[in-house]
Design a protein around this motif. Structure first.
Motif, PDB file in Angstrom:
ATOM      1  N   PHE A 119       0.818  -1.208   0.000  1.00 55.40           N
ATOM      2  CA  PHE A 119       0.000   0.000   0.000  1.00 55.40           C
ATOM      3  C   PHE A 119       0.851   1.257   0.000  1.00 55.40           C
ATOM      4  CE2 PHE A 119      -4.011  -2.042   2.098  1.00 55.40           C
ATOM      5  CZ  PHE A 119      -4.061  -2.940   1.045  1.00 55.40           C
TER       6      PHE A 119
ATOM      7  N   LEU B 268      -4.627  -2.606  -5.654  1.00 54.55           N
ATOM      8  CA  LEU B 268      -5.266  -2.384  -4.351  1.00 54.55           C
ATOM      9  C   LEU B 268      -6.335  -3.435  -4.074  1.00 54.55           C
ATOM     10  CD1 LEU B 268      -5.744   1.496  -4.010  1.00 54.55           C
ATOM     11  CD2 LEU B 268      -4.468  -0.018  -2.487  1.00 54.55           C
TER      12      LEU B 268
ATOM     13  N   SER C 233      -6.232  -6.257  -1.060  1.00 57.80           N
ATOM     14  CA  SER C 233      -7.283  -6.307  -0.041  1.00 57.80           C
ATOM     15  C   SER C 233      -7.935  -7.691   0.013  1.00 57.80           C
ATOM     16  CB  SER C 233      -8.341  -5.241  -0.320  1.00 57.80           C
ATOM     17  OG  SER C 233      -7.760  -3.951  -0.312  1.00 57.80           O
TER      18      SER C 233
ATOM     19  N   ALA D  75      -4.227  -1.398   5.882  1.00 58.71           N
ATOM     20  CA  ALA D  75      -4.375   0.006   5.491  1.00 58.71           C
ATOM     21  C   ALA D  75      -3.654   0.923   6.473  1.00 58.71           C
ATOM     22  CB  ALA D  75      -5.854   0.374   5.411  1.00 58.71           C
TER      23      ALA D  75
ATOM     24  N   GLY E 217      -0.096   0.686   5.837  1.00 60.49           N
ATOM     25  CA  GLY E 217       0.189   1.393   4.595  1.00 60.49           C
ATOM     26  C   GLY E 217       0.389   2.874   4.839  1.00 60.49           C
TER      27      GLY E 217
END
Length: 500
Positions: free
Chosen positions: A216, A396, A400, A417, A420
């Motif tokens: 990320f 992305l 995920s 996240a 990231g």
């Protein structure tokens, strides 16, 4: 004779259709992410860790290994043709490789990089096979005190060889060690630093942390970069070096191979360190020092041999001692853990087909890479014309889904996240995230071995200094700390790995 039997077992494992297929997939993916700037093997392996959960252990490790050493090949393509290193270890290749391309010698530069990488990879694989048995026998002599001391040396090496500020590297290591404490205490069964969040009782998710820091964060950083690229694809004609080119490149490749083989096995070493060190040595030893920076073929042959040798010999401490020497090897520890494999000497004795199959697959992979790369140069470079803004949404989504699929838990996606965001701030603050991941992986192992050593010695700390092997490792770590504290060495260290 015993080594030949082991290699025969390795060939029997590596050349099955399934393992050859995953070796090929790993090599292609490695070349692809090496060509595409901004991804790199760390981010890609972090993204693919969830996928390996469904694969057989041997196939999964063969594929991930192929991604690592394959990226060293691919990184040289963009470094030479676009002056944009696809991988950090190809930064120095761009210095002279790009100048050769501007002079109409792009084909020779690419052939030099490919041939040097192939020769170095083959030699490093032989070294890995030769060192495996004696290193594993030595590892069986390690007790908790020796393992703790070895991990201290590994963390010190990661700090010393990390790019940029020493203080920032130490801070990243400490943060990683602290994050490794989150979870349930193995001795008392008490939850630590979980803040009554059920998902944290088993500790932070390794895949989420790795994917956040390297996946990320890389995406967020790349979106800020300009995409203007000047390529020299039309000038890739003659791929065969002249006799004079061979005369100059062969000694450089030999020196780079030897240097990369040695540095790859050191804690904190690997492909990037090897390529930078090789370029420095070639520039000092060359009879044509003024050509460096203006198209010296030694500036391509040496670093490319060094980074491929360093990438493959970094598997030595992982497979024989169970200690990751760099961030990619830390990710490999995560892949082994997913498949309930404990890295270390027991892999050779308990699962020899995996151990030797992985080693032999590296030789097979290098052969695939030399066949793949030179004929497909035009294909790889055309991929550079795809705007990154079209790639990142798919990356992305893939990341995920991968994080979620491991535990079927949305909390893991939020965790990735969050890391990231931390990784993005690390980039902005010029903090290398690799020491953090090494600290996170080694921290729990250090704590476990420290406690075991204390229990066996009845709380006597002198056990770390009365055992010869443990003392030697700690003295080595202390010498490294003392050396890097010297002003002259500290200044050199902070500027040695600046990519600009």
């Amino acid at each position: 004779m015993e080594l030949l039997d082991h290699l025969a077992l390795g060939f029997e494992t590596a050349v099955t259709f399934q393992n050859l297929l995953y070796c090929f997939v790993g090599c292609v993916l490695g070349t692809l992410i090496g060509v595409l700037p901004g991804l790199g093997p760390s981010a890609t392996i972090a993204m693919l860790l969830p996928v390996t959960y469904t694969l057989p252990p041997v196939a999964a490790l063969i594929m991930l290994s192929g991604i690592y050493y394959g990226s060293q090949y691919g990184g040289s393509t963009t470094a030479i043709l676009v002056n944009l290193p696809g991988e950090s270890s190809s930064v120095v290749t761009a210095i002279d490789g790009y100048q050769m391309a501007r002079q109409g010698r792009a084909g020779v530069a690419l052939a030099t990089a490919g041939l040097s990488s192939f020769a170095a990879g083959c030699f490093a694989t032989l070294v890995l096979a030769a060192f495996a048995t004696p290193m594993s026998e030595l590892a069986f002599k390690f007790g908790p005190a020796e393992y703790f001391s070895l991990m201290v040396l590994g963390l010190v090496g990661a700090v010393v060889l990390a790019s940029g500020s020493l203080i920032k590297a130490v801070g990243a290591i400490i943060l990683g060690l602290l994050l490794g404490l989150v979870g349930t205490d193995v001795n008392s069964g008490v939850a630590r630093f979980s803040f009554d969040i059920p998902e944290l009782t088993d500790g932070l998710n390794f895949v989420g942390l790795a994917m956040g820091l390297f996946g990320f964060a890389e995406i967020a950083t790349n979106l800020e970069q300009r995409e203007h690229r000047e390529t020299f694809t039309n000038k890739v004609t003659n791929l065969f070096p002249t006799r004079e080119d061979f005369r100059r490149m062969i000694p450089a490749a030999i020196r780079g191979t030897a240097l990369g083989t040695l540095l790859g096995m050191l804690p904190g070493g690997g492909a990037t360190l090897s390529s930078f060190a090789s370029y420095t040595i070639e520039k000092k030893m060359s009879k044509h020092p003024r050509e460096f920076g203006h198209g010296a073929i030694e500036g391509v042959a040496g670093p490319e041999a060094a980074n491929n040798a360093g990438a493959q010999t970094s598997f030595v401490p992982l497979l024989t001692l169970g200690i990751p020497s760099n961030v990619v090897m830390a990710l490999m520890v995560g892949a082994m853990t997913i498949h309930n494999i404990q890295p270390g000497p027991q892999v050779m004795t308990g699962n020899p087909s995996l151990f030797w199959g992985l080693i032999v697959s590296m030789w097979v992979g290098n052969l695939m890479l030399i066949v793949l790369n030179l004929p497909l140069i035009g294909v790889w470079v055309k991929l550079l014309k795809v705007p990154y803004r079209y790639l990142y949404p798919a990356i992305l989504v893939f990341c995920s889904i991968g994080v979620y699929s491991i535990n079927n838990n949305v909390f893991d996606v939020f965790q990735a996240a969050a890391f990231g965001l931390i990784g993005y701030f690390f980039v902005k603050l010029s903090v290398e995230p690799a020491p953090l991941l090494l600290g996170f992986v080694l921290g729990p192992m250090m704590e476990e071995n420290l406690r075991r050593a204390m229990l066996l010695s009845r709380g006597d700390f002198s056990t770390f200094f009365t055992r010869g092997l443990s003392l030697g490792l700690l003295v080595t770590a202390a010498i490294l700390v003392a050396l890097v504290a010297l002003p002259a060495i500290s200044k050199t260290r902070e500027t040695a790995f600046q990519e600009s």
